[in-house]
Design an enzyme around this catalytic site. Structure first.
Site, PDB file in Angstrom:
ATOM      1  N   GLU A 306      32.986 -28.862 -51.821  1.00 51.24           N
ATOM      2  CA  GLU A 306      33.862 -27.694 -51.953  1.00 51.24           C
ATOM      3  C   GLU A 306      35.231 -28.121 -52.474  1.00 51.24           C
ATOM      4  O   GLU A 306      35.848 -29.053 -51.947  1.00 51.24           O
ATOM      5  CB  GLU A 306      33.998 -27.034 -50.587  1.00 51.24           C
ATOM      6  CG  GLU A 306      35.007 -25.903 -50.512  1.00 51.24           C
ATOM      7  CD  GLU A 306      35.246 -25.441 -49.082  1.00 51.24           C
ATOM      8  OE1 GLU A 306      35.683 -24.295 -48.914  1.00 51.24           O
ATOM      9  OE2 GLU A 306      34.994 -26.231 -48.145  1.00 51.24           O
ATOM     10  N   LYS A 363      32.985 -18.149 -53.005  1.00 53.25           N
ATOM     11  CA  LYS A 363      32.864 -18.140 -51.547  1.00 53.25           C
ATOM     12  C   LYS A 363      33.248 -16.766 -50.999  1.00 53.25           C
ATOM     13  O   LYS A 363      34.336 -16.263 -51.264  1.00 53.25           O
ATOM     14  CB  LYS A 363      33.766 -19.223 -50.951  1.00 53.25           C
ATOM     15  CG  LYS A 363      33.659 -19.396 -49.443  1.00 53.25           C
ATOM     16  CD  LYS A 363      34.543 -20.557 -49.004  1.00 53.25           C
ATOM     17  CE  LYS A 363      34.428 -20.830 -47.507  1.00 53.25           C
ATOM     18  NZ  LYS A 363      35.288 -21.960 -47.102  1.00 53.25           N
ATOM     19  N   CYS A 414      30.778 -24.149 -47.445  1.00 53.57           N
ATOM     20  CA  CYS A 414      31.420 -24.459 -46.166  1.00 53.57           C
ATOM     21  C   CYS A 414      31.061 -23.481 -45.047  1.00 53.57           C
ATOM     22  O   CYS A 414      29.928 -23.435 -44.599  1.00 53.57           O
ATOM     23  CB  CYS A 414      32.935 -24.562 -46.372  1.00 53.57           C
ATOM     24  SG  CYS A 414      33.768 -25.496 -45.067  1.00 53.57           S
TER      25      CYS A 414
END
Length: 531
Positions: A306, A363, A414
């Protein structure tokens, strides 16, 4: 009479302490302790204390909502104690003392939030109790799963009861293939319920035995080992594990023509320097060299963590990594920032061998404090900057798809690893394997292990191979049975390559979603209205 008051107060303290301790025991089931087996008994004490409350109960008896609240604080407070690793937040430009205050506030808030949910469960258990222990187990299980479903639909979600079994009890985790994590949660809650009902009945029987009765020729001593609640608990435990074992035993069927060799790079760039020139230069070197090393090993694609390159996607073409990609012609999935008007996204990009960017995933689940400010009116003045960029980070759209030259892929960035529905949707839309790109550098090793455990659950539920690339650990390769083929060290720079096998199977969960929740609600309602 006056001497009874201290005794009642002492009893109340004992009950509250028992509730707190059982919650703490549940919290020890996950990393760093990993006492997963305690999950099968740690809810039972709270259950016994809650069902003991009836209209005839002494008014001085502890309040069920408070008992539930204390248990929830014990569980979630211990389970997510890794959040204290964000202190000191010098990597966000926050002074030491405000950082400590914010850290304690966040830990307390999430613990209290978990306590509220368990408190609601306790209230509803009392309100809906019809005095039938079997119905009580059904309703208690339904309520718990319903509350977890509601909680997971919000922004603060991590500590499902199901994840207490990961990565240790892979057999029971395979029940997730049937109806997602709620399947595992339901079995754990129901088993605790039956054990609690058994112990409650045995205690009541013991009281009856102490009362004087007329002598009879037939012994009135109860046979505790043929208690129906204990039999049901044992049957549930054995049956659920047998079903899980059957699913676990399904062969993976390695098909050579679908084999895909993927490499990962664990850059090990501390967050404190990540956005500084020193950190950015170190990242460029680490990921470029890692890419070259992996392509020398014959990989077909490379995954980076990430925000491995904390720059906008428009500047990627100017990096040495991009030059290496054009030179070697091997696909790379690069974590960087996407531009969205005056804001930006935390994204993963597919970069082809000719340097063309063909797909992007933004995300959608942002980390409180890490990526956005909760209660911004209160905390905004303390946290002067939350990211290295002047722009404001925004979440991506829900239900995204990510197409690559190898077919459609399931992406989790994540924190999204905790949200099973995100993975289920992408698998249902044709995702063939999982790419998990993360950065857990500002937490503790316990959090990294719990994160790994979450991805194990997602791999099992979707029946997909999973590739994990993290900044500082733990990166890993996981097969569809949840077995970890390789796991990196912590705070180390590493590269690794493994062969995975993209799949197009669809579990019941992928096809139908959390259908068990609907069944439980229907059965619980029918059972409640019939009595």
């Amino acid at each position: 009479m006056i001497k009874l008051r201290p005794l009642k107060l002492t009893n109340n303290i004992t009950y509250y302490t028992l509730s707190l301790l059982s919650g703490i025991f549940m919290g020890t089931t996950v990393a760093p302790i990993g006492a997963w087996f305690l999950a099968w008994v740690s809810l039972a004490p709270l259950w016994m204390l809650v069902v003991k409350f009836t209209p005839k109960t002494d008014k001085n008896y502890p309040s069920p909502p408070v008992l539930g609240f204390i248990w929830g604080i014990g569980y979630h407070g211990v389970a997510i104690s890794w959040i204290t690793g964000i202190h000191p937040m010098d990597w966000l430009g926050v002074p030491w003392l405000p950082s400590l205050i914010i850290t304690v506030f966040c830990w307390a808030f999430i613990s209290l939030w978990g306590g509220i949910f368990v408190s609601i469960w306790a209230v509803l258990m009392v309100r809906l109790d019809r005095g039938n222990p079997y119905l009580r187990v059904l309703i208690g299980t339904t309520l718990w799963c319903s509350l977890e479903s509601l909680w997971s639909a919000g922004p603060l979600w991590w500590s499902s009861l199901a994840y207490t079994q990961s990565p240790y009890n892979l057999v029971i985790l395979h029940l997730g293939q049937l109806s997602g994590p709620n399947t595992v949660t339901a079995v754990i809650v129901a088993f605790n319920g039956f054990i609690a009902e058994y112990l409650t009945q045995r205690r009541e029987d013991a009281k009856e035995e102490r009362k004087p009765h007329a002598k009879t020729s037939v012994s009135s001593v109860p046979l505790w080992f043929v208690n129906s609640h204990l039999i049901l608990a044992t049957t549930l435990l054995i049956t659920s594990h047998l079903i899980g074992l059957i699913l676990y035993s399904n062969p993976l069927n390695f098909t050579p023509n679908t084999a895909l060799k993927i490499g990962i790079i664990q850059g090990n760039i501390p967050n404190k320097i990540k956005v500084l020139p020193q950190g950015l230069n170190r990242a460029m070197t680490a990921y470029t060299q890692g890419y070259l090393n992996l392509t020398n090993q014959g990989v077909q694609a490379v995954l980076t963590p990430e925000a491995s390159l904390p720059i906008f996607v428009s500047k990627l073409a100017q990096t040495p990594l991009f030059d290496a990609i054009r030179e070697r012609g091997v696909i790379a999935w690069i974590g960087a920032f996407g531009e969205q008007g005056s804001s930006y996204t935390n994204s993963l990009f597919t970069v082809l061998g000719n340097g063309e960017i063909t797909s992007r995933y933004d995300k959608s689940k942002l980390v409180p404090l890490g990526e956005y400010i909760p209660f911004e009116n209160v905390l905004g003045g303390i946290i002067q900057r939350l990211s290295p960029l002047e722009a404001h980070q925004v979440p991506g759209q829900v239900n995204q798809i990510f197409d690559t030259p190898f077919g459609r892929v399931i992406i989790g960035i994540c924190y999204e690893s905790a949200f099973a529905e995100n993975f289920r949707y992408q698998a249902a839309m044709g995702g063939k394997f999982i790419l998990s790109s993360s950065n857990d550098a500002h937490y503790t090793p316990a959090m990294a292990n719990q994160h790994h455990a979450q991805d194990i659950m997602r791999a099992i539920e979707t029946d997909r191979w999973a590739v994990r690339a993290t900044n500082t650990g733990y990166s890993a390769f996981i097969n569809p049975h949840g077995e970890t083929l390789w796991k990196s060290g912590y705070n180390t720079y590493e590269t690794h390559a493994e062969t995975i096998y993209p799949r197009q199977t669809q579990t019941l969960y992928v096809r139908w979603g959390d259908w068990l929740m609907i069944v439980l609600l229907i059965l619980g309602f029918l059972g409640w209205v019939s009595l």
